[in-house]
Design a protein around this motif. Sequence first.
Motif, PDB file in Angstrom:
ATOM      1  N   ASP A 150     -37.016 -48.560  -7.321  1.00  0.00           N
ATOM      2  CA  ASP A 150     -37.040 -48.228  -5.893  1.00  0.00           C
ATOM      3  C   ASP A 150     -35.664 -48.386  -5.263  1.00  0.00           C
ATOM      4  N   GLY A 151     -34.921 -49.365  -5.740  1.00  0.00           N
ATOM      5  CA  GLY A 151     -33.642 -49.677  -5.122  1.00  0.00           C
ATOM      6  C   GLY A 151     -32.485 -48.796  -5.556  1.00  0.00           C
ATOM      7  N   VAL A 152     -32.677 -47.951  -6.578  1.00  0.00           N
ATOM      8  CA  VAL A 152     -31.547 -47.160  -7.087  1.00  0.00           C
ATOM      9  C   VAL A 152     -31.802 -45.660  -7.108  1.00  0.00           C
ATOM     10  N   VAL A 153     -33.035 -45.236  -6.985  1.00  0.00           N
ATOM     11  CA  VAL A 153     -33.343 -43.816  -7.074  1.00  0.00           C
ATOM     12  C   VAL A 153     -32.772 -43.062  -5.870  1.00  0.00           C
ATOM     13  N   GLY A 154     -32.413 -41.802  -6.069  1.00  0.00           N
ATOM     14  CA  GLY A 154     -31.949 -41.005  -4.928  1.00  0.00           C
ATOM     15  C   GLY A 154     -30.853 -40.023  -5.231  1.00  0.00           C
ATOM     16  N   VAL A 214     -28.717 -45.728 -14.856  1.00  0.00           N
ATOM     17  CA  VAL A 214     -28.942 -44.619 -13.932  1.00  0.00           C
ATOM     18  C   VAL A 214     -27.830 -43.607 -14.177  1.00  0.00           C
ATOM     19  N   HIS A 215     -28.192 -42.359 -14.457  1.00  0.00           N
ATOM     20  CA  HIS A 215     -27.210 -41.321 -14.756  1.00  0.00           C
ATOM     21  C   HIS A 215     -27.451 -40.108 -13.864  1.00  0.00           C
ATOM     22  N   THR A 216     -26.372 -39.589 -13.267  1.00  0.00           N
ATOM     23  CA  THR A 216     -26.443 -38.317 -12.566  1.00  0.00           C
ATOM     24  C   THR A 216     -26.358 -37.195 -13.588  1.00  0.00           C
ATOM     25  N   MET A 217     -27.230 -36.216 -13.478  1.00  0.00           N
ATOM     26  CA  MET A 217     -27.246 -35.072 -14.383  1.00  0.00           C
ATOM     27  C   MET A 217     -26.615 -33.873 -13.699  1.00  0.00           C
ATOM     28  N   SER A 218     -25.905 -33.061 -14.463  1.00  0.00           N
ATOM     29  CA  SER A 218     -25.201 -31.923 -13.878  1.00  0.00           C
ATOM     30  C   SER A 218     -26.156 -30.844 -13.385  1.00  0.00           C
ATOM     31  N   GLU A 219     -27.350 -30.798 -13.941  1.00  0.00           N
ATOM     32  CA  GLU A 219     -28.366 -29.837 -13.538  1.00  0.00           C
ATOM     33  C   GLU A 219     -29.706 -30.550 -13.401  1.00  0.00           C
ATOM     34  N   PRO A 220     -30.592 -30.027 -12.570  1.00  0.00           N
ATOM     35  CA  PRO A 220     -31.926 -30.628 -12.491  1.00  0.00           C
ATOM     36  C   PRO A 220     -32.634 -30.499 -13.835  1.00  0.00           C
ATOM     37  N   PRO A 221     -33.499 -31.447 -14.186  1.00  0.00           N
ATOM     38  CA  PRO A 221     -34.295 -31.281 -15.396  1.00  0.00           C
ATOM     39  C   PRO A 221     -35.234 -30.089 -15.242  1.00  0.00           C
ATOM     40  N   SER A 222     -35.699 -29.561 -16.352  1.00  0.00           N
ATOM     41  CA  SER A 222     -36.589 -28.399 -16.289  1.00  0.00           C
ATOM     42  C   SER A 222     -37.866 -28.717 -15.528  1.00  0.00           C
TER      43      SER A 222
END
Length: 364
Positions: free
Chosen positions: A59-63, A86-94
């Motif tokens: 809850d504290g890290v999502v966004g 927590v990793h930012t992805m270059s594209e949304p997952p499918s």
Amino acid sequence: MDLQFLRPLFDGDGDVASVHLDTSRGTADSDKQIELRWRAARSALAEQGADADALAALDGVVGGARDVPGPQGEALFASGGRVLAVHTMSEPPSGDTAVNLPVADPLPLALDRDHQLAHVVVAVDREGADVDAYPAAAAAPSFQRTFNGSTLHITRVRAGAVSHAAYHRRSVNLWSENTEQVAEDVREAAAEVEAAVILIAGDPKAIGLLRDHLTARPPRGRTVYVEGGRTDQSAIDVLRASVDEAMHEAMIESHRAVLDELEATLAGGHGLQGLAPVMEALSQGRVETLLLAADRADDPELVGSRRDPMAVVSDATALGDDATTFTAPASALLLRSAVHGNAKFTELLPGTRCADGVAAMLRY
């Protein structure tokens, strides 16, 4: 692609909540949409028996990355009340996914990271350039240089008058001096991130001068000329779109080279395809590169061991009296074994025919 960034996900002994969300930011209600997606994912994890403390930690890290506009995704992992990564992805997952398993399930993240290449983006004009260098999988550049050079008499006047000749030469000389410094910045940036691709856009005259300087002393990486620039927001938007397209093409070319290598290793007896032989080779630490197809809709459940993280079998009896065995989707266990065996990873591109959508290139 090196898989060691996934190691923290596989070092624990408890269940792991694995979440992949679309966290794109391009509309006024992006925050609300992300909140709703997380709420649905959280509910699914709770129904699967996810630890309440792990959910609270997430809850504290999502966004997502709030300062990164446009399409993106986020991969989050938690266990026992602790956020593992927590990793930012270059594209949304499918598609959004949320699973609670005895082992982390990071395939969408691995695929996204595998699609990324270290690169340099250069927007150049008559006054200088912006040079941004991105390591693979970085949402922000690790190297930034804005160079505006000397703006004295930088604007050329209409040609024709003899009295203007020196003025014109001064202007051209400044363009050349500016782009010479930009070329040095490009070389430095490319070396810093070990760039695979250098993407250059902007004013045609400035690009021509920059090309001359780079030809004299080429930087690391392949140079690609794209549309766009830095003059206004419209030019920047065109630059981003053309960079995305060029990087996708570069990724495809990179993968085709690996698949050509796979074909050669299969023909020469140094490669394997199909779950059974690849599982055995991973368990023995013989795999140099693991290759998986992105479509794992029919992924079978396999058996892993907490005592031996490299072991992957189809029947628990193969591990003897090991009391730490558990079942999980094949892709999760194959990636776990590959991480602990220091193997690399590459996606089997759609259309590549391989038994079970699994292959491996061997060390020996």
